[in-house]
Design a protein around this motif. Sequence first.
Motif, PDB file in Angstrom:
ATOM      1  N   GLU A 234       1.214  -1.250   0.460  1.00  0.00           N
ATOM      2  CA  GLU A 234      -0.324  -0.056   0.064  1.00  0.00           C
ATOM      3  C   GLU A 234       0.981   1.396  -0.267  1.00  0.00           C
ATOM      4  OE1 GLU A 234      -3.669   1.815   2.853  1.00  0.00           O
ATOM      5  OE2 GLU A 234      -2.453  -0.023   3.527  1.00  0.00           O
ATOM      6  N   LEU A 235       1.985   1.110   0.506  1.00  0.00           N
ATOM      7  CA  LEU A 235       2.518   2.352   1.408  1.00  0.00           C
ATOM      8  C   LEU A 235       3.253   2.814  -0.289  1.00  0.00           C
ATOM      9  CD1 LEU A 235       3.787   2.081   4.098  1.00  0.00           C
ATOM     10  CD2 LEU A 235       2.249   3.424   3.625  1.00  0.00           C
ATOM     11  N   ILE A 236       3.870   2.090  -0.936  1.00  0.00           N
ATOM     12  CA  ILE A 236       4.819   1.858  -2.323  1.00  0.00           C
ATOM     13  C   ILE A 236       4.162   3.378  -3.730  1.00  0.00           C
ATOM     14  CG2 ILE A 236       6.153   0.936  -4.324  1.00  0.00           C
ATOM     15  CD1 ILE A 236       7.195  -1.162  -2.727  1.00  0.00           C
ATOM     16  N   PRO A 237       2.952   1.845  -3.736  1.00  0.00           N
ATOM     17  CA  PRO A 237       2.523   3.639  -4.840  1.00  0.00           C
ATOM     18  C   PRO A 237       1.821   4.805  -4.164  1.00  0.00           C
ATOM     19  CG  PRO A 237       1.118   1.841  -4.297  1.00  0.00           C
ATOM     20  CD  PRO A 237       2.279   1.184  -3.005  1.00  0.00           C
ATOM     21  N   GLY A 238       1.383   5.067  -2.980  1.00  0.00           N
ATOM     22  CA  GLY A 238       1.481   5.717  -2.200  1.00  0.00           C
ATOM     23  C   GLY A 238       2.577   6.966  -2.177  1.00  0.00           C
ATOM     24  N   GLN A 239       3.659   6.549  -1.680  1.00  0.00           N
ATOM     25  CA  GLN A 239       4.659   7.074  -2.057  1.00  0.00           C
ATOM     26  C   GLN A 239       4.969   7.422  -2.954  1.00  0.00           C
ATOM     27  OE1 GLN A 239       6.333   8.756   0.542  1.00  0.00           O
ATOM     28  NE2 GLN A 239       7.995   9.769  -0.801  1.00  0.00           N
ATOM     29  N   LEU A 240       4.834   7.294  -4.373  1.00  0.00           N
ATOM     30  CA  LEU A 240       5.173   7.718  -5.771  1.00  0.00           C
ATOM     31  C   LEU A 240       4.482   8.246  -6.392  1.00  0.00           C
ATOM     32  CD1 LEU A 240       6.467   4.354  -6.730  1.00  0.00           C
ATOM     33  CD2 LEU A 240       7.932   5.583  -6.664  1.00  0.00           C
ATOM     34  N   LEU A 241       2.735   8.601  -5.978  1.00  0.00           N
ATOM     35  CA  LEU A 241       1.683   9.314  -5.929  1.00  0.00           C
ATOM     36  C   LEU A 241       2.281  10.181  -4.863  1.00  0.00           C
ATOM     37  CD1 LEU A 241      -1.489   6.888  -5.885  1.00  0.00           C
ATOM     38  CD2 LEU A 241       0.166   8.049  -8.155  1.00  0.00           C
ATOM     39  N   HIS A 242       2.398  10.189  -4.248  1.00  0.00           N
ATOM     40  CA  HIS A 242       2.546  11.851  -3.492  1.00  0.00           C
ATOM     41  C   HIS A 242       3.823  12.458  -3.659  1.00  0.00           C
ATOM     42  CE1 HIS A 242       3.454  14.126   0.232  1.00  0.00           C
ATOM     43  NE2 HIS A 242       3.984  13.970   0.215  1.00  0.00           N
ATOM     44  N   GLU A 243       5.006  11.453  -3.963  1.00  0.00           N
ATOM     45  CA  GLU A 243       6.051  13.022  -4.841  1.00  0.00           C
ATOM     46  C   GLU A 243       5.918  13.289  -6.219  1.00  0.00           C
ATOM     47  OE1 GLU A 243       9.428   9.740  -3.612  1.00  0.00           O
ATOM     48  OE2 GLU A 243       9.420   9.208  -5.723  1.00  0.00           O
ATOM     49  N   GLY A 244       5.396  12.675  -6.533  1.00  0.00           N
ATOM     50  CA  GLY A 244       4.967  13.319  -8.203  1.00  0.00           C
ATOM     51  C   GLY A 244       5.769  11.958  -9.090  1.00  0.00           C
ATOM     52  N   THR A 245       6.423  10.854  -8.927  1.00  0.00           N
ATOM     53  CA  THR A 245       6.894  10.012  -9.673  1.00  0.00           C
ATOM     54  C   THR A 245       6.020   9.619 -10.375  1.00  0.00           C
ATOM     55  OG1 THR A 245       8.547   9.655  -7.777  1.00  0.00           O
ATOM     56  CG2 THR A 245       8.823   8.210 -10.085  1.00  0.00           C
ATOM     57  N   ILE A 246       4.568   9.152  -9.743  1.00  0.00           N
ATOM     58  CA  ILE A 246       3.628   8.693 -10.945  1.00  0.00           C
ATOM     59  C   ILE A 246       2.101   9.267 -10.263  1.00  0.00           C
ATOM     60  CG2 ILE A 246       4.213   6.443 -10.808  1.00  0.00           C
ATOM     61  CD1 ILE A 246       2.240   5.770  -8.731  1.00  0.00           C
ATOM     62  N   THR A 247       1.510   9.122 -11.871  1.00  0.00           N
ATOM     63  CA  THR A 247       0.155   9.467 -11.806  1.00  0.00           C
ATOM     64  C   THR A 247      -0.794   8.579 -11.843  1.00  0.00           C
ATOM     65  OG1 THR A 247      -0.551   9.987 -13.946  1.00  0.00           O
ATOM     66  CG2 THR A 247       0.987  11.559 -12.583  1.00  0.00           C
ATOM     67  N   GLN A 248      -2.118   8.595 -11.402  1.00  0.00           N
ATOM     68  CA  GLN A 248      -3.381   7.645 -11.355  1.00  0.00           C
ATOM     69  C   GLN A 248      -2.880   6.571 -12.652  1.00  0.00           C
ATOM     70  OE1 GLN A 248      -4.373   6.116  -9.173  1.00  0.00           O
ATOM     71  NE2 GLN A 248      -4.739   7.484  -7.333  1.00  0.00           N
ATOM     72  N   GLU A 249      -2.123   7.778 -13.783  1.00  0.00           N
ATOM     73  CA  GLU A 249      -2.420   7.049 -15.557  1.00  0.00           C
ATOM     74  C   GLU A 249      -1.329   5.795 -15.613  1.00  0.00           C
ATOM     75  OE1 GLU A 249      -2.493   8.411 -19.958  1.00  0.00           O
ATOM     76  OE2 GLU A 249      -1.809   9.932 -18.090  1.00  0.00           O
ATOM     77  N   ASN A 250      -0.646   5.587 -14.313  1.00  0.00           N
ATOM     78  CA  ASN A 250       0.111   4.715 -14.494  1.00  0.00           C
ATOM     79  C   ASN A 250      -0.290   3.665 -13.987  1.00  0.00           C
ATOM     80  OD1 ASN A 250       2.815   7.343 -13.932  1.00  0.00           O
ATOM     81  ND2 ASN A 250       3.161   6.163 -15.646  1.00  0.00           N
ATOM     82  N   LEU A 251      -1.092   3.591 -13.079  1.00  0.00           N
ATOM     83  CA  LEU A 251      -1.587   2.222 -12.135  1.00  0.00           C
ATOM     84  C   LEU A 251      -2.733   1.336 -13.419  1.00  0.00           C
ATOM     85  CD1 LEU A 251      -1.419   3.925  -8.952  1.00  0.00           C
ATOM     86  CD2 LEU A 251      -0.214   2.341  -9.975  1.00  0.00           C
ATOM     87  N   PHE A 252      -2.731   0.102 -13.480  1.00  0.00           N
ATOM     88  CA  PHE A 252      -3.509  -0.980 -13.603  1.00  0.00           C
ATOM     89  C   PHE A 252      -3.724  -1.678 -12.897  1.00  0.00           C
ATOM     90  CE2 PHE A 252       0.322  -2.755 -15.468  1.00  0.00           C
ATOM     91  CZ  PHE A 252      -0.146  -3.968 -14.995  1.00  0.00           C
ATOM     92  N   SER A 253      -4.998  -2.105 -12.921  1.00  0.00           N
ATOM     93  CA  SER A 253      -6.151  -3.345 -11.660  1.00  0.00           C
ATOM     94  C   SER A 253      -5.733  -4.021 -12.911  1.00  0.00           C
ATOM     95  CB  SER A 253      -6.982  -2.778 -11.184  1.00  0.00           C
ATOM     96  OG  SER A 253      -7.234  -3.691 -10.337  1.00  0.00           O
ATOM     97  N   PRO A 254      -5.151  -5.442 -12.720  1.00  0.00           N
ATOM     98  CA  PRO A 254      -5.392  -6.715 -12.842  1.00  0.00           C
ATOM     99  C   PRO A 254      -5.976  -7.814 -12.609  1.00  0.00           C
ATOM    100  CG  PRO A 254      -3.397  -6.831 -11.670  1.00  0.00           C
ATOM    101  CD  PRO A 254      -3.568  -5.955 -11.081  1.00  0.00           C
ATOM    102  N   GLU A 255      -6.984  -8.485 -13.449  1.00  0.00           N
ATOM    103  CA  GLU A 255      -7.799  -8.760 -12.736  1.00  0.00           C
ATOM    104  C   GLU A 255      -6.938 -11.160 -12.809  1.00  0.00           C
ATOM    105  OE1 GLU A 255     -11.081  -8.884 -13.551  1.00  0.00           O
ATOM    106  OE2 GLU A 255     -10.908  -6.870 -13.847  1.00  0.00           O
ATOM    107  N   PRO A 256      -7.501 -11.238 -11.821  1.00  0.00           N
ATOM    108  CA  PRO A 256      -7.215 -12.286 -12.192  1.00  0.00           C
ATOM    109  C   PRO A 256      -6.801 -13.919 -13.152  1.00  0.00           C
ATOM    110  CG  PRO A 256      -9.209 -12.485 -10.569  1.00  0.00           C
ATOM    111  CD  PRO A 256      -9.609 -11.630 -11.965  1.00  0.00           C
ATOM    112  N   VAL A 257      -5.844 -14.292 -13.120  1.00  0.00           N
ATOM    113  CA  VAL A 257      -5.531 -15.104 -14.056  1.00  0.00           C
ATOM    114  C   VAL A 257      -6.149 -16.694 -14.337  1.00  0.00           C
ATOM    115  CG1 VAL A 257      -3.629 -16.897 -12.918  1.00  0.00           C
ATOM    116  CG2 VAL A 257      -3.136 -16.186 -15.163  1.00  0.00           C
ATOM    117  N   SER A 258      -6.131 -16.804 -15.233  1.00  0.00           N
ATOM    118  CA  SER A 258      -7.190 -18.042 -16.207  1.00  0.00           C
ATOM    119  C   SER A 258      -6.062 -19.162 -15.438  1.00  0.00           C
ATOM    120  CB  SER A 258      -7.199 -18.234 -17.659  1.00  0.00           C
ATOM    121  OG  SER A 258      -6.099 -18.388 -18.035  1.00  0.00           O
ATOM    122  N   GLU A 259      -6.877 -20.764 -15.643  1.00  0.00           N
ATOM    123  CA  GLU A 259      -6.716 -21.810 -15.025  1.00  0.00           C
ATOM    124  C   GLU A 259      -6.022 -22.053 -16.148  1.00  0.00           C
ATOM    125  OE1 GLU A 259      -8.987 -24.863 -12.094  1.00  0.00           O
ATOM    126  OE2 GLU A 259      -8.925 -25.098 -14.284  1.00  0.00           O
TER     127      GLU A 259
END
Length: 300
Positions: A26-51
């Motif tokens: 939780e803290l890694i993306p929070g810190q990167l967003l806070h300091e401006g290294t990344i924006t929400q556009e850099n993040l993506f949310s994966p679905e579960p992988v298939s069997e």
Amino acid sequence: MIKIAWHPIYAHPLPEGHRFPMLKYELIPGQLLHEGTITQENLFSPEPVSEAIILSTHNREYWEQLKHLTLSPKEQRRIGFPLSAQLIERELRITQGTIDGAAFAQQFGIAFNVAGGTHHSGSNWGEGFCMLNDQAICANYLLNNKLANRILIIDLDVHQGNGTAEIFTNNPNVFTFSMHGDKNFPFRKEISNLDVPLADGIEDEEYLNLLNVNLNKALEISKPDFVFYLAGVDVLATDKLGKLSLSKMACKERDRHVLEMFKSKGLPVQVSMGGGYSTDIKDIVDAHCNTYRLAFDIFS
């Protein structure tokens, strides 16, 4: 656009006694967003992988027991915590995050998974907080779909990537390179294509020299067209489990060397974060964030 796999389930709380290591997710993306290294556009949310994708790498019986939460108490102790449906979903999303990240890496040069690096999971076992081997599954996915021909997996976590080594023992298209503590977990090592065992207490200069020599060797032998990098920060002197004596600056230089090498050669790199168990969570988060900061400097 550097893309980073992250999902709220990555920070799923474990039973008492296991929660501290999960805070970093939780803290890694929070810190990167806070300091401006990344924006929400850099993040993506994966679905579960298939069997079907899982079964290209892991034994069906093992997967069925994992899926149905029927592993024996002994097998669960080997993993390190009791199973739950939410933990299995977490593994499935982490693995798909690495697969999606590989596609983004081929498009943009590099991509990250905030979690992953589950390298102790072998074809038919889980171990050391690892249940599904995300980078191994992804490597097989790339090969099976003819998205890559020769793959190099660089594992610089302080613990040997024993599961990864076992999975690819007889696969000439995947070269496994692990640089790890010789006297550290796992105490029964597998055989990677290139193993570099490190003495307890090794310091910055010797470590970086060994990395330079052996990374060049791995590249020369493997001739990859795709690279996976496991960037564990449990090499730090502050790590409770690592037994090495690297400074945070040396850890950063390690990452700089690896990332600049592959940027210069035009090789796509998927990065999973691996371990980190320093007493102060700030040391863990800052060391991991350095990897992202470097990537944005080198690949942007």
